[in-house]
Design an enzyme around this catalytic site. Structure first.
Site, PDB file in Angstrom:
ATOM      1  N   HIS A 173       0.879  -1.187   0.000  1.00 28.47           N
ATOM      2  CA  HIS A 173       0.000   0.000   0.000  1.00 28.47           C
ATOM      3  C   HIS A 173       0.912   1.231   0.000  1.00 28.47           C
ATOM      4  O   HIS A 173       1.740   1.385  -0.885  1.00 28.47           O
ATOM      5  CB  HIS A 173      -0.924  -0.116   1.223  1.00 28.47           C
ATOM      6  CG  HIS A 173      -2.014   0.896   1.315  1.00 28.47           C
ATOM      7  ND1 HIS A 173      -2.427   1.686   0.274  1.00 28.47           N
ATOM      8  CD2 HIS A 173      -2.819   1.268   2.369  1.00 28.47           C
ATOM      9  CE1 HIS A 173      -3.419   2.478   0.672  1.00 28.47           C
ATOM     10  NE2 HIS A 173      -3.666   2.254   1.940  1.00 28.47           N
TER      11      HIS A 173
ATOM     12  N   HIS B  77      -2.497  -2.536  -9.722  1.00 31.77           N
ATOM     13  CA  HIS B  77      -3.505  -1.926  -8.856  1.00 31.77           C
ATOM     14  C   HIS B  77      -4.738  -2.804  -8.808  1.00 31.77           C
ATOM     15  O   HIS B  77      -5.080  -3.452  -9.793  1.00 31.77           O
ATOM     16  CB  HIS B  77      -3.883  -0.524  -9.358  1.00 31.77           C
ATOM     17  CG  HIS B  77      -4.480   0.301  -8.278  1.00 31.77           C
ATOM     18  ND1 HIS B  77      -5.814   0.247  -7.969  1.00 31.77           N
ATOM     19  CD2 HIS B  77      -3.914   1.163  -7.407  1.00 31.77           C
ATOM     20  CE1 HIS B  77      -6.033   1.046  -6.946  1.00 31.77           C
ATOM     21  NE2 HIS B  77      -4.905   1.615  -6.590  1.00 31.77           N
TER      22      HIS B  77
ATOM     23  N   ASP C 108       2.340   5.454  -6.685  1.00 32.93           N
ATOM     24  CA  ASP C 108       3.608   5.447  -5.969  1.00 32.93           C
ATOM     25  C   ASP C 108       4.817   5.540  -6.887  1.00 32.93           C
ATOM     26  O   ASP C 108       5.900   5.887  -6.440  1.00 32.93           O
ATOM     27  CB  ASP C 108       3.712   4.171  -5.117  1.00 32.93           C
ATOM     28  CG  ASP C 108       2.666   4.179  -4.035  1.00 32.93           C
ATOM     29  OD1 ASP C 108       2.666   5.128  -3.249  1.00 32.93           O
ATOM     30  OD2 ASP C 108       1.810   3.282  -4.026  1.00 32.93           O
TER      31      ASP C 108
HETATM   32  N1  COA Z   1       5.129  -6.577 -10.265  1.00 29.62           N
HETATM   33  C1  COA Z   1       5.108  -7.800 -10.814  1.00 29.62           C
HETATM   34  N2  COA Z   1       3.985  -8.562 -10.866  1.00 29.62           N
HETATM   35  C2  COA Z   1       2.869  -8.031 -10.349  1.00 29.62           C
HETATM   36  C3  COA Z   1       2.819  -6.752  -9.785  1.00 29.62           C
HETATM   37  C4  COA Z   1       4.019  -6.027  -9.744  1.00 29.62           C
HETATM   38  N3  COA Z   1       4.057  -4.798  -9.213  1.00 29.62           N
HETATM   39  N4  COA Z   1       1.572  -6.491  -9.354  1.00 29.62           N
HETATM   40  C5  COA Z   1       0.854  -7.575  -9.644  1.00 29.62           C
HETATM   41  N5  COA Z   1       1.626  -8.505 -10.241  1.00 29.62           N
HETATM   42  C6  COA Z   1       1.199  -9.821 -10.711  1.00 29.62           C
HETATM   43  C7  COA Z   1       1.014 -10.725  -9.504  1.00 29.62           C
HETATM   44  O1  COA Z   1       2.195 -11.391  -9.176  1.00 29.62           O
HETATM   45  C8  COA Z   1      -0.085 -11.620  -9.993  1.00 29.62           C
HETATM   46  O2  COA Z   1       0.479 -12.562 -10.842  1.00 29.62           O
HETATM   47  P1  COA Z   1      -0.063 -14.090 -10.886  1.00 29.62           P
HETATM   48  O3  COA Z   1      -1.480 -13.983 -11.327  1.00 29.62           O
HETATM   49  O4  COA Z   1       0.855 -14.754 -11.842  1.00 29.62           O
HETATM   50  O5  COA Z   1       0.074 -14.586  -9.469  1.00 29.62           O
HETATM   51  C9  COA Z   1      -0.965 -10.709 -10.830  1.00 29.62           C
HETATM   52  O6  COA Z   1      -0.105  -9.655 -11.274  1.00 29.62           O
HETATM   53  C10 COA Z   1      -2.152 -10.118 -10.062  1.00 29.62           C
HETATM   54  O7  COA Z   1      -1.625  -9.425  -8.918  1.00 29.62           O
HETATM   55  P2  COA Z   1      -2.261  -9.462  -7.470  1.00 29.62           P
HETATM   56  O8  COA Z   1      -1.189  -9.237  -6.473  1.00 29.62           O
HETATM   57  O9  COA Z   1      -3.147 -10.658  -7.324  1.00 29.62           O
HETATM   58  O10 COA Z   1      -3.205  -8.189  -7.551  1.00 29.62           O
HETATM   59  P3  COA Z   1      -3.832  -7.484  -6.298  1.00 29.62           P
HETATM   60  O11 COA Z   1      -5.009  -6.749  -6.811  1.00 29.62           O
HETATM   61  O12 COA Z   1      -4.045  -8.427  -5.170  1.00 29.62           O
HETATM   62  O13 COA Z   1      -2.660  -6.500  -5.819  1.00 29.62           O
HETATM   63  C11 COA Z   1      -1.192  -4.700  -5.675  1.00 29.62           C
HETATM   64  C12 COA Z   1      -2.545  -5.203  -6.209  1.00 29.62           C
HETATM   65  C13 COA Z   1      -1.123  -3.200  -5.838  1.00 29.62           C
HETATM   66  C14 COA Z   1      -1.073  -5.040  -4.185  1.00 29.62           C
HETATM   67  C15 COA Z   1      -0.056  -5.387  -6.463  1.00 29.62           C
HETATM   68  O14 COA Z   1      -0.164  -5.015  -7.834  1.00 29.62           O
HETATM   69  C16 COA Z   1       1.312  -5.019  -5.926  1.00 29.62           C
HETATM   70  O15 COA Z   1       1.768  -5.624  -4.953  1.00 29.62           O
HETATM   71  N6  COA Z   1       1.996  -4.026  -6.552  1.00 29.62           N
HETATM   72  C17 COA Z   1       3.299  -3.596  -6.079  1.00 29.62           C
HETATM   73  C18 COA Z   1       3.158  -2.744  -4.834  1.00 29.62           C
HETATM   74  C19 COA Z   1       2.594  -1.399  -5.131  1.00 29.62           C
HETATM   75  O16 COA Z   1       3.065  -0.685  -6.028  1.00 29.62           O
HETATM   76  N7  COA Z   1       1.613  -1.011  -4.324  1.00 29.62           N
HETATM   77  C20 COA Z   1       0.998   0.296  -4.413  1.00 29.62           C
HETATM   78  C21 COA Z   1      -0.432   0.204  -4.820  1.00 29.62           C
HETATM   79  S1  COA Z   1      -1.119   1.800  -5.093  1.00 29.62           S
END
Ligand code: COA
Length: 383
Positions: free
Chosen positions: A227, A266, A318
């Site tokens: 987050h 996201h 971010d």
């Molecule tokens: N880098 C690489 N792969 C990513 C990714 C990233 N930043 N964000 C998502 N993915 C991949 C996941 O590994 C997942 O792959 P899979 O289906 O092979 O397992 C897929 O994309 C879906 O991601 P998921 O984590 O299930 O989506 P979510 O809706 O639960 O999570 C976030 C959303 C934002 C938590 C996630 O994208 C993330 O952790 N991003 C990085 C942290 C970040 O920038 N957070 C700020 C948010 S405003």
């Protein structure tokens, strides 16, 4: 699938797609990459508004008249100073403590100094929202001074919220561009639907606990790297990548090892996050103006490499906030606290809305996946 299997599958989704609150504060159109505060598109606010005006909009649902804006500005300025006891407490904390840990601790402690902190009347909730919005900026700046063995700087009443924060942090009145850049960043981070920290605040408010408790819970949730903590991780990645030519191999290696590339992805957006597009522009401008464009250049190269490898993962808020804050000379571990000092406007608006609507206790269910009908075993018979 059995009902239980369906429940387990739903539990694994992290509440994705579940509606858990009704709100008039902000709306995200994730398909088209649009964000609205109280019906006003974020880009219009960036172009015409200020952080203070945006705060009023979030709390009251309409733009302030000139007199109302003037009054809010006066109130915010009047609430910038911290109780002496809180500053003493901050001096006692280990200087190695991370700024987000300190902020979380200090906001909880601030409530104990306030006479009406447990009151949840509408009038007091609005007063507390003003106090928290003003005081959080001071806490973040005061901690920076204390941990770097520098004198704490008194707030200046002739500066706006963002400019005064930079002044208290650095001891220098920021130039017009730096003040404007921070003001825009604060507008962009002020609210964002039912994100994890806002949800945490609303859960606490739904128990009828007080504003300070709700905002402390929100800070705890914001801290995590999935987050608000992501902006700090983005900066660490930029520092590691160092030069634009190293971006591609870095991204390929991260993805090959199934590591997250911070600042991408996201839960809601399927198009570019409109806040990220604004931040990309200001990161480039401020980097150029301050003679330190390298963080923007590396960010741009990482973005291009990610677009090539994973075009379905858009940049989020971010990503370019990291190079923006770095170009302003802000230490990396203060990025998430700055996110918090803006988002406090949104969190407090949600707490006020929750009490105004008399929101029902938020209490979901879990699906039990452990065994049943086990029996007590005396100590000697345990293996
Ligand atoms: N880098 C690489 N792969 C990513 C990714 C990233 N930043 N964000 C998502 N993915 C991949 C996941 O590994 C997942 O792959 P899979 O289906 O092979 O397992 C897929 O994309 C879906 O991601 P998921 O984590 O299930 O989506 P979510 O809706 O639960 O999570 C976030 C959303 C934002 C938590 C996630 O994208 C993330 O952790 N991003 C990085 C942290 C970040 O920038 N957070 C700020 C948010 S405003």
């Amino acid at each position: 699938m059995t009902n239980k299997e369906q429940d387990v599958a739903a539990a694994d989704q992290g509440l994705a797609g579940i509606v858990a609150a009704k709100t008039a504060i902000s709306y995200i159109d994730g398909q088209h990459g649009r964000l609205f505060y109280q019906g006003i598109e974020i880009n219009e606010l960036v172009e015409h508004s200020s952080f203070e005006e945006t705060v009023y909009l979030l709390w009251h649902g309409s733009f302030p008249t000139a007199a109302q804006l003037d009054e809010l500005q006066r109130e915010l300025k009047a609430q910038r100073r911290l109780p002496k006891g809180l500053i003493t407490m901050l001096h006692e904390l280990p200087k190695t403590a991370a700024p987000m840990e300190v902020l979380r601790t200090a906001v909880s402690a601030l409530g104990t100094f306030e006479p009406d902190s447990s009151s949840t009347t509408h009038e007091n909730l609005v007063k507390q929202a003003v106090r928290l919005t003003a005081a959080i900026a001071t806490i973040v700046a005061v901690w920076e001074r204390i941990r770097t063995d520098q004198a704490v700087i008194e707030p200046r009443d002739d500066l706006d919220h963002g400019a005064n924060f930079l002044y208290m942090l650095t001891g220098k009145v920021p130039n017009e561009q730096a003040a404007k850049v921070l003001d825009i960043a604060l507008i962009l981070h002020a609210d964002h639907g039912l994100n994890a920290s806002t949800f945490a605040a609303r859960v606490v408010a739904s128990t009828l606990a007080d504003m300070y408790s709700a905002i402390t819970a929100a800070l705890c949730a914001l801290k995590g790297p999935r987050h608000g903590g992501a902006n700090e991780q983005v900066m660490r990645m930029i520092d590691e990548v160092k030069t634009p030519d190293r971006a591609r191999p870095y991204v390929q290696d991260a993805l090959a090892h199934k590591h997250l590339v911070m600042g991408f992805g996201h839960r809601v957006y399927r198009a570019d996050d409109p806040r990220a597009l604004q931040l990309r522009r200001i990161a480039q401008e401020v980097g150029k103006a301050n003679g330190n464009p390298q963080w923007y250049d590396v960010s741009e190269a990482i973005e291009a490499a990610m677009h090539e490898a994973k075009p379905e993962l858009p940049i989020n808020v971010d990503f370019f906030s990291a190079s923006t804050y770095a170009a302003l000379g802000i230490p990396t571990d203060q990025f998430t606290p700055i996110f918090a000092l803006s988002r406090t406007a949104g969190w407090t608006a949600h707490v006020i809305e929750s009490f105004t609507n008399n929101t029902r206790l938020i209490r979901p269910e879990s699906v039990y996946i452990g065994p049943l009908d086990k029996h007590y075993v005396v100590t000697e018979q345990r293996s």
